[in-house]
Enzyme design. Structure first.
Site, mmCIF file in Angstrom:
data_model
loop_
_atom_site.group_PDB
_atom_site.id
_atom_site.type_symbol
_atom_site.label_atom_id
_atom_site.label_comp_id
_atom_site.label_asym_id
_atom_site.label_seq_id
_atom_site.Cartn_x
_atom_site.Cartn_y
_atom_site.Cartn_z
ATOM 1 N N CYS A 1 15.162 -39.159 -24.138
ATOM 2 C CA CYS A 1 16.594 -39.268 -24.413
ATOM 3 C C CYS A 1 17.401 -39.765 -23.226
ATOM 4 O O CYS A 1 18.330 -40.549 -23.397
ATOM 5 C CB CYS A 1 17.142 -37.933 -24.925
ATOM 6 S SG CYS A 1 17.151 -36.586 -23.708
ATOM 7 N N CYS B 1 12.072 -29.471 -21.797
ATOM 8 C CA CYS B 1 13.337 -29.233 -22.489
ATOM 9 C C CYS B 1 13.187 -28.109 -23.512
ATOM 10 O O CYS B 1 14.021 -27.209 -23.587
ATOM 11 C CB CYS B 1 13.798 -30.526 -23.169
ATOM 12 S SG CYS B 1 15.394 -30.374 -24.000
#
Length: 378
Positions: free
Chosen positions: A215, A119
């Protein structure tokens, strides 16, 4: 803020804080909220940016859950309370392609992924950084616990002062060009100091607990995410001992990782660990703890931010980390036409292909020199 070294033009951009527009990456947590609030109080022209990365309601399997999630709501409230601009960017498609699908494919290949690094590498420090530049911002600021220092005109990456919160392992892929534009104001602080600042600034997230999960896997069930992204891709197979004995059956190699001992689902009189995963044969290979010892690591996609070129690092002694929670171990880099390898005198346990091998300066282990992805072990 003077007590915490956060007064004046502490981003080292030159001139006065009011001269500079800065983008603050806001996740909705206490760290990034403190960074944005402190920048605003110091006089910088702050633009808060929060990324919509995935469908939160779908991730938690709960009808009626806000698609933006509580974190985006919290980031927005912090910006409104402090009085600076805040925007939400929809990066769901990019995040799915670069992070979630890579996460699933890596597991199915028998490797162990680190989506947080992907990410940072492909979304936050690529797309968000590019957007920040398009907005005319002088830098992108994040709440990561890592330090950026200057050596002459060249920025260097160093471990955070708070060893327990240091995030250098997850930022090894940061390039020199990115590092020139990034800033990490919390690197010299402890987590307790950050929370003290949050309380002093009256932020609604001051007591918000830290996120412990990936997440998009809030319940920790990685396998169900992989199955959802790649339906039917996982297949059952055998759990095999190094000596050739079939110890039992498994429901998919994606449910295992190198070094794992618990949850193997086999009855044995000796402690066994996952030594290797063979995705092609759908086998989980187990053995005694000593079989986990690795002395040579083969790397791919190496990022070098040390001195000189990577080729000049051949034979260099460095400290390496193969897991974020482990201390660095001395090793020697081998850089040649055949690739980049790490040689360990003492060996290391549970080195999993797909994870990162991060290089640090030796013997102080303070400066981050880069790192690469573990492709194989020997």
């Amino acid at each position: 803020m003077a007590e915490y070294g956060l007064t004046g033009e502490f981003l080292n951009l030159g001139g006065e804080p009011s001269d500079h527009r800065v983008v603050a990456a806001m996740s909705g947590g206490v760290d990034s909220s403190v960074v944005a609030a402190v920048l605003h109080r110091a006089g910088y022209q702050v633009v808060g940016m929060t990324l919509q990365l995935y469908d939160h309601g779908e991730a938690v399997h709960r009808k009626g859950a806000c698609c933006a999630g509580q974190d985006i709501h919290d980031a927005r409230r912090v910006a409104e309370a402090m009085g600076f601009a805040h925007y939400v960017l929809d990066y769901e498609t990019r995040f799915r392609e670069a992070v979630i699908e890579d996460f699933a494919d890596t597991y199915l290949a028998g490797f162990t992924p680190i989506p947080c690094v992907r990410c940072n590498q492909s979304v936050k420090f690529a797309d968000l950084l590019a957007t920040s530049k398009q907005l005319g911002a002088d830098c992108l600021v994040t709440g990561h616990y890592i330090q950026r220092t200057m050596n002459g005109n060249r920025p260097e990456l160093r471990r955070a002062a708070d060893a327990g919160k240091d995030q250098s392992y997850f930022l090894f892929a940061t390039t020199e060009e990115q590092l020139d534009y990034l800033r990490f104001p919390l690197g010299h602080l402890s987590k307790d100091q950050t929370r003290e600042l949050a309380a002093a600034l009256g932020l609604i997230v001051a007591a918000k607990p830290d996120s412990q999960d990936i997440c998009f896997v809030p319940d920790g069930d990685y396998a169900s995410v992989v199955e959802k992204v790649r339906p039917g891709a996982s297949r059952p197979g055998e759990i095999v001992h190094l000596d050739g004995r079939v110890m039992g059956q498994h429901k998919g190699v994606l449910r295992y990782t190198v070094g794992q001992r618990r949850g193997l689902g086999i009855a044995t009189g000796e402690p066994l660990y996952v030594v290797r995963l063979d995705a092609e044969a759908a086998q989980v290979i187990v053995g005694p703890r000593e079989a986990l010892q690795v002395r040579k690591i083969t790397l791919t996609d190496v990022n070098w931010i040390g001195d000189g070129d990577l080729s000049e690092a051949d034979g260099l002694t460095v400290g390496i980390k193969v897991r974020s929670t482990r201390p660095p171990k001395p090793a020697v880099l081998e850089v040649g036409e055949d690739g980049v390898f790490v040689l360990l005198d003492a060996g290391e346990e549970g080195v999993a292909p797909g994870q990162a091998c991060v290089f640090y300066s030796h013997p102080d282990h303070d400066r981050v020199l880069g790192g690469g992805w573990i492709r194989a072990t020997g």
